[in-house]
Structure formats: structure tokens, C-alpha cells
Design an enzyme around this catalytic site. Structure first.
Site, PDB file in Angstrom:
ATOM      1  N   ARG A 203      10.954   5.800  -3.920  1.00 41.34           N
ATOM      2  CA  ARG A 203      10.336   6.952  -4.111  1.00 41.34           C
ATOM      3  C   ARG A 203      11.421   7.804  -4.841  1.00 41.34           C
ATOM      4  NH1 ARG A 203       6.606   4.242  -3.030  1.00 41.34           N
ATOM      5  NH2 ARG A 203       4.928   5.086  -1.924  1.00 41.34           N
TER       6      ARG A 203
ATOM      7  N   SER B  49       0.920  10.064   0.348  1.00 37.59           N
ATOM      8  CA  SER B  49       1.683  10.076   1.544  1.00 37.59           C
ATOM      9  C   SER B  49       2.448  11.545   1.369  1.00 37.59           C
ATOM     10  CB  SER B  49       2.713   9.070   1.338  1.00 37.59           C
ATOM     11  OG  SER B  49       1.996   7.847   1.341  1.00 37.59           O
TER      12      SER B  49
ATOM     13  N   GLU C 220       7.956  14.062   0.708  1.00 40.57           N
ATOM     14  CA  GLU C 220       7.875  13.340  -0.404  1.00 40.57           C
ATOM     15  C   GLU C 220       6.960  14.239  -1.567  1.00 40.57           C
ATOM     16  OE1 GLU C 220       7.006  10.883  -3.409  1.00 40.57           O
ATOM     17  OE2 GLU C 220       5.461  10.645  -2.203  1.00 40.57           O
TER      18      GLU C 220
HETATM   19  N1  EPU Z   1       0.795   3.508  10.677  1.00 41.19           N
HETATM   20  C1  EPU Z   1       0.168   4.087  11.906  1.00 41.19           C
HETATM   21  N2  EPU Z   1      -0.711   5.065  11.738  1.00 41.19           N
HETATM   22  C2  EPU Z   1      -1.178   5.656  10.465  1.00 41.19           C
HETATM   23  C3  EPU Z   1      -0.638   4.875   9.423  1.00 41.19           C
HETATM   24  C4  EPU Z   1       0.255   3.872   9.475  1.00 41.19           C
HETATM   25  O1  EPU Z   1       0.345   3.503  12.931  1.00 41.19           O
HETATM   26  O2  EPU Z   1      -1.836   6.721  10.552  1.00 41.19           O
HETATM   27  C5  EPU Z   1       1.455   2.235  10.481  1.00 41.19           C
HETATM   28  C6  EPU Z   1       0.499   0.828  10.231  1.00 41.19           C
HETATM   29  O3  EPU Z   1      -0.037   0.329  11.299  1.00 41.19           O
HETATM   30  C7  EPU Z   1       1.367  -0.158   9.549  1.00 41.19           C
HETATM   31  C8  EPU Z   1       2.591   0.825   9.119  1.00 41.19           C
HETATM   32  O4  EPU Z   1       2.398   2.244   9.678  1.00 41.19           O
HETATM   33  O5  EPU Z   1       2.228  -0.862  10.655  1.00 41.19           O
HETATM   34  C9  EPU Z   1       2.554   1.068   7.601  1.00 41.19           C
HETATM   35  O6  EPU Z   1       1.291   1.381   7.052  1.00 41.19           O
HETATM   36  P1  EPU Z   1       0.671   1.115   5.553  1.00 41.19           P
HETATM   37  O7  EPU Z   1       0.833  -0.199   5.227  1.00 41.19           O
HETATM   38  O8  EPU Z   1      -0.533   2.050   5.535  1.00 41.19           O
HETATM   39  O9  EPU Z   1       1.768   1.926   4.530  1.00 41.19           O
HETATM   40  P2  EPU Z   1       2.620   3.184   4.756  1.00 41.19           P
HETATM   41  O10 EPU Z   1       3.935   2.908   5.195  1.00 41.19           O
HETATM   42  O11 EPU Z   1       1.887   4.252   5.681  1.00 41.19           O
HETATM   43  C10 EPU Z   1       3.337   3.230   2.240  1.00 41.19           C
HETATM   44  C11 EPU Z   1       3.183   4.016   1.009  1.00 41.19           C
HETATM   45  C12 EPU Z   1       2.034   4.227   0.557  1.00 41.19           C
HETATM   46  C13 EPU Z   1       1.265   2.942  -0.050  1.00 41.19           C
HETATM   47  C14 EPU Z   1       1.424   2.001   1.273  1.00 41.19           C
HETATM   48  C15 EPU Z   1       0.892   0.581   0.946  1.00 41.19           C
HETATM   49  C16 EPU Z   1       5.241   5.427   1.530  1.00 41.19           C
HETATM   50  C17 EPU Z   1       5.667   6.773   1.940  1.00 41.19           C
HETATM   51  N3  EPU Z   1       4.070   5.200   1.415  1.00 41.19           N
HETATM   52  O12 EPU Z   1       2.578   3.839   3.151  1.00 41.19           O
HETATM   53  O13 EPU Z   1       1.974   5.104  -0.524  1.00 41.19           O
HETATM   54  O14 EPU Z   1       0.191   3.122  -0.521  1.00 41.19           O
HETATM   55  O15 EPU Z   1       2.943   1.993   1.801  1.00 41.19           O
HETATM   56  O16 EPU Z   1       2.206   0.081   0.111  1.00 41.19           O
HETATM   57  O17 EPU Z   1       6.129   4.637   1.358  1.00 41.19           O
HETATM   58  C18 EPU Z   1       1.813   7.270  -1.541  1.00 41.19           C
HETATM   59  O18 EPU Z   1       2.997   7.030  -1.854  1.00 41.19           O
HETATM   60  O19 EPU Z   1       1.184   8.313  -1.702  1.00 41.19           O
HETATM   61  C19 EPU Z   1       1.028   6.237  -0.895  1.00 41.19           C
HETATM   62  C20 EPU Z   1       0.031   6.325  -0.339  1.00 41.19           C
END
Ligand code: EPU
Length: 335
Positions: A160, A235, A331
Site C-alpha cells: 500500500r 480498508s 491507510e
Molecule cells: N478478520 C476478522 N474480522 C474482520 C475482518 C477480518 O477477524 O472483521 C480476519 C479474517 O478472519 C482473516 C483476516 O482478518 O483471518 C484477514 O481478513 P481478509 O482476508 O478479509 O483481509 P484483510 O486483511 O482484512 C486485506 C486488504 C483488503 C483486501 C483483502 C483481500 C489491507 C489493509 N486490506 O484485508 O483491501 O481486499 O485483504 O486481499 O491490506 C482495501 O485496501 O480497501 C481492501 C479492501
């Protein structure tokens, strides 16, 4: 060039925050942008408006980057090189690539925003970052009006992050981005858990890029709010990287903590999990709150101010700091 006065920016930012621009101009050609910069350099840029939280009216001239167009630079049997003007909508561009069977961007389906801003924060999702396909970024240097080209390496992409977000922030206006995509033998990336589940639900064993794009659209729609219905900026925080020692301490107290090793000594933990664990997930405070299906996303149900959402973000930051000793980094650009 039509400079308008007192224009609401509500339709120009995905959070749907209603602040005003004192003066506003929409620019649809490279030439008019150069002409504009001859008379006014202290401008505020808005493109897809998908990565900003507007907390106040904008006194500077707001320049809406609206240059459209896709051109094919060259192609071989296996690859295609494209240049896309900054004002093209990102998701429409991705869908167009998928329809032409050009591979590489399908995992980045349904990300809000425009093409010109995709390099700034090196958008990423489901195991792919846009830096993997960008060959060149074309930008105007605001002070001189000169056209400058950045190679992929010169953009210094990170998680990012890029030079446009830190050392060169505010110096350039990105006018076009060039991509190298595959025409066959696509390098499919379906390893991210949720994609595999989605594909197997549909009984797809040898997915095409369209299958991957469709799966990602389904996954995103199931947990991320549509900015046209509920204002948001994706995010709101970055996923923090902490030391392994710190992580092991946390794991004692929270054995279920999700984690992704980054190096021998560092571990990334999902901000969404930390926020959920702190009790904020789905919390609504009048017109704004934390999304019920993804705690990393702050939302405007309609009528919230940027200041209110920023206050909530700070409250989340201090709670996470107290509970986990982790600094959550925002972010989204706070204006
Ligand atoms: N999780 C929770 N609670 C929540 C959300 C997530 O416990 O409310 C846990 C999930 O269970 C999982 C982990 O966190 O174990 C990761 O969750 P997820 O796969 O949804 O991905 P993320 O890390 O929350 C990142 C990006 C997203 C992108 C997704 C999928 C960042 C800051 N965010 O989210 O990007 O779509 O991975 O690759 O790196 C964005 O930047 O706007 C965005 C949506």
C-alpha cells in the site's frame, strides 16, 4: 475550461462526505491540464475519491482528473502492453481486460477508484498487487508542467505504498498508467482461501480469468459495502506488522490470532481481527460506524461528517494501542 464555484464534493468521494469546493474544474485532456497548471499550481486533486476522508471544505481549486481512453502500445502472441488514461474507472477497466482475455488484473476486480490513483497506494487484493503488472507511470510535474515517466522500479512500490505517497507526495499529477498483461498462459492466482472455496462451490476446477474475477466480485460483494449504497473507503487502516516476540506474547493471550509471517522477525496481523476483538465490529454511532461484515471498513450511512469518522478512527487506534500495544496506521488520506 469551466471553473465552477461552491460545488459539493459529495458525489466525488466514495465516503459520500458533503463538503464544498470553493472552486472546481473537471479536466478531460492532458492539454487542458497543462494549460491549467500555467495559471494555478496550488491545486487539490480528486479522481475516483476512493481513498480520502474529507473533514473540511476545500479552499484550493479542486481539479477533477477525468481523462479517458485506453490505447494498445504493442503486443506479441503472449503479451499485451496497454496505456490507460488516469480518469478511467478502475473496475470498468478490469472488466474490459477480462472480456478481452487479458490476464493479470482479475484479482483486483471491484476495487473502487480510478486508474490514475492505482499506483499511488499500490492497490492490492487476494494475493495480487497492481505493481506486478505496471510497467510505467506517466505524470505531470506540477511546478514545471513537464511530462515525466517513471519505470516500475522508480515508483518504489511497497505494501500500500509508492513514492507518490511519501517522498514525492503532492509533486506530480499522474496522467496515465501502462500495464503489461498476458494474452494466454495466464498466471492465475487462486490460492487465497476464499477464492478456492468460491470456485469449488461452483464446481470449477480449471478456472479462467473470468471465473476468478467473478469469484472475487462475489466475495467482495459479500463482505465489503458498495460505496454507492453505503459510503466507505475500503480498508481504513493498514494491516500492522509487529515483531515476532510481540506476536508470541499476544498469541499466549489470544491463541486464535490470525497471522502472516513477513520475515524471520516480523509478523503481519489483520487489523480487521484486532478491531473485531476490541468490540467495534458492526458498531453504529448514528450516521456512521464500523461495517458489520468487515471491521477494517468504516462507513457513512448518510449524513456523517468526516470529522466524526476521523474521531471514531482515533478512538479505534487508542483502543488497539491499549489492548494490544499496536499502533494502527490509517491507510486513507485524511484531508
Ligand atoms: N478478520 C476478522 N474480522 C474482520 C475482518 C477480518 O477477524 O472483521 C480476519 C479474517 O478472519 C482473516 C483476516 O482478518 O483471518 C484477514 O481478513 P481478509 O482476508 O478479509 O483481509 P484483510 O486483511 O482484512 C486485506 C486488504 C483488503 C483486501 C483483502 C483481500 C489491507 C489493509 N486490506 O484485508 O483491501 O481486499 O485483504 O486481499 O491490506 C482495501 O485496501 O480497501 C481492501 C479492501
Amino acid at each position: 475550461m469551466n471553473i465552477q464555484e461552491n460545488i459539493s464534493l459529495k458525489e466525488y468521494n466514495t465516503f459520500g462526505i458533503n463538503v464544498n469546493a470553493k472552486r472546481f474544474v473537471s479536466i478531460d485532456s492532458f492539454y487542458s491540464l497543462q494549460q491549467l497548471l500555467k495559471i494555478e499550481k496550488d491545486v487539490f486533486l480528486i479522481s475516483g475519491g476512493s481513498n480520502m476522508l474529507l473533514t473540511k471544505d476545500i479552499d484550493k481549486l479542486v481539479v477533477h482528473i477525468n481523462m479517458k481512453g485506453i490505447s494498445i502500445d504493442r503486443e506479441s502472441n503472449n503479451e499485451i502492453y496497454l496505456t490507460v488514461n488516469a480518469g478511467e474507472n478502475w473496475h470498468e477497466f478490469v472488466l474490459w481486460c477480462v472480456s478481452q482475455n487479458y490476464g493479470g488484473l482479475e484479482n483486483l476486480s471491484l476495487i473502487p477508484g480510478n486508474v490514475g490513483t492505482c499506483p499511488i497506494q499500490n492497490i492490492g487484493a487476494y494475493g495480487v498487487e497492481v505493481k506486478d503488472t505496471i510497467t510505467r507511470v506517466e505524470a505531470i510535474e506540477i511546478q514545471t508542467g513537464k511530462l515525466i515517466e517513471f519505470s516500475n522500479t522508480e515508483c518504489e512500490f511497497g505494501y500500500r505504498n509508492s513514492i507518490f505517497k511519501n517522498i514525492q507526495k503532492g509533486k506530480y499529477i499522474i496522467t496515465a498508467v501502462s500495464f503489461k498483461l498476458t494474452k494466454n498462459q495466464h498466471k492465475l492466482n487462486s490460492t487465497y482461501g476464499a477464492i478456492e472455496t468460491e470456485l469449488s462451490l461452483k464446481n470449477i476446477k480449471n478456472p479462467t480469468i473470468k471465473d476468478i474475477s467473478d469469484a472475487i466480485i462475489t466475495i467482495r460483494q459479500s463482505k465489503l459495502p458498495d460505496p454507492k449504497k453505503i459510503g466507505n473507503s475500503g480498508s481504513f487502516f493498514k494491516n500492522p506488522v509487529i515483531s515476532r516476540a510481540h506476536f508470541l506474547n499476544l498469541k499466549e493471550e489470544f491463541p486464535e490470532i490470525p497471522n502472516y509471517p513477513i520475515s524471520k522477525d516480523t509478523v503481519k496481523v489483520p487489523a480487521g481481527w484486532l478491531i473485531e476483538k476490541s468490540g467495534f465490529k458492526g458498531k453504529r454511532f448514528g450516521a456512521y460506524g464500523v461495517h458489520e461484515k468487515q471491521a477494517l471498513v468504516l462507513v457513512n450511512y448518510g449524513g456523517a461528517t468526516g470529522g466524526e469518522i476521523y474521531e471514531l478512527a482515533q478512538k479505534i487506534q487508542s483502543t488497539i494501542k491499549n489492548k494490544f500495544s499496536i499502533d494502527l496506521e490509517i491507510e486513507v488520506n485524511i484531508i
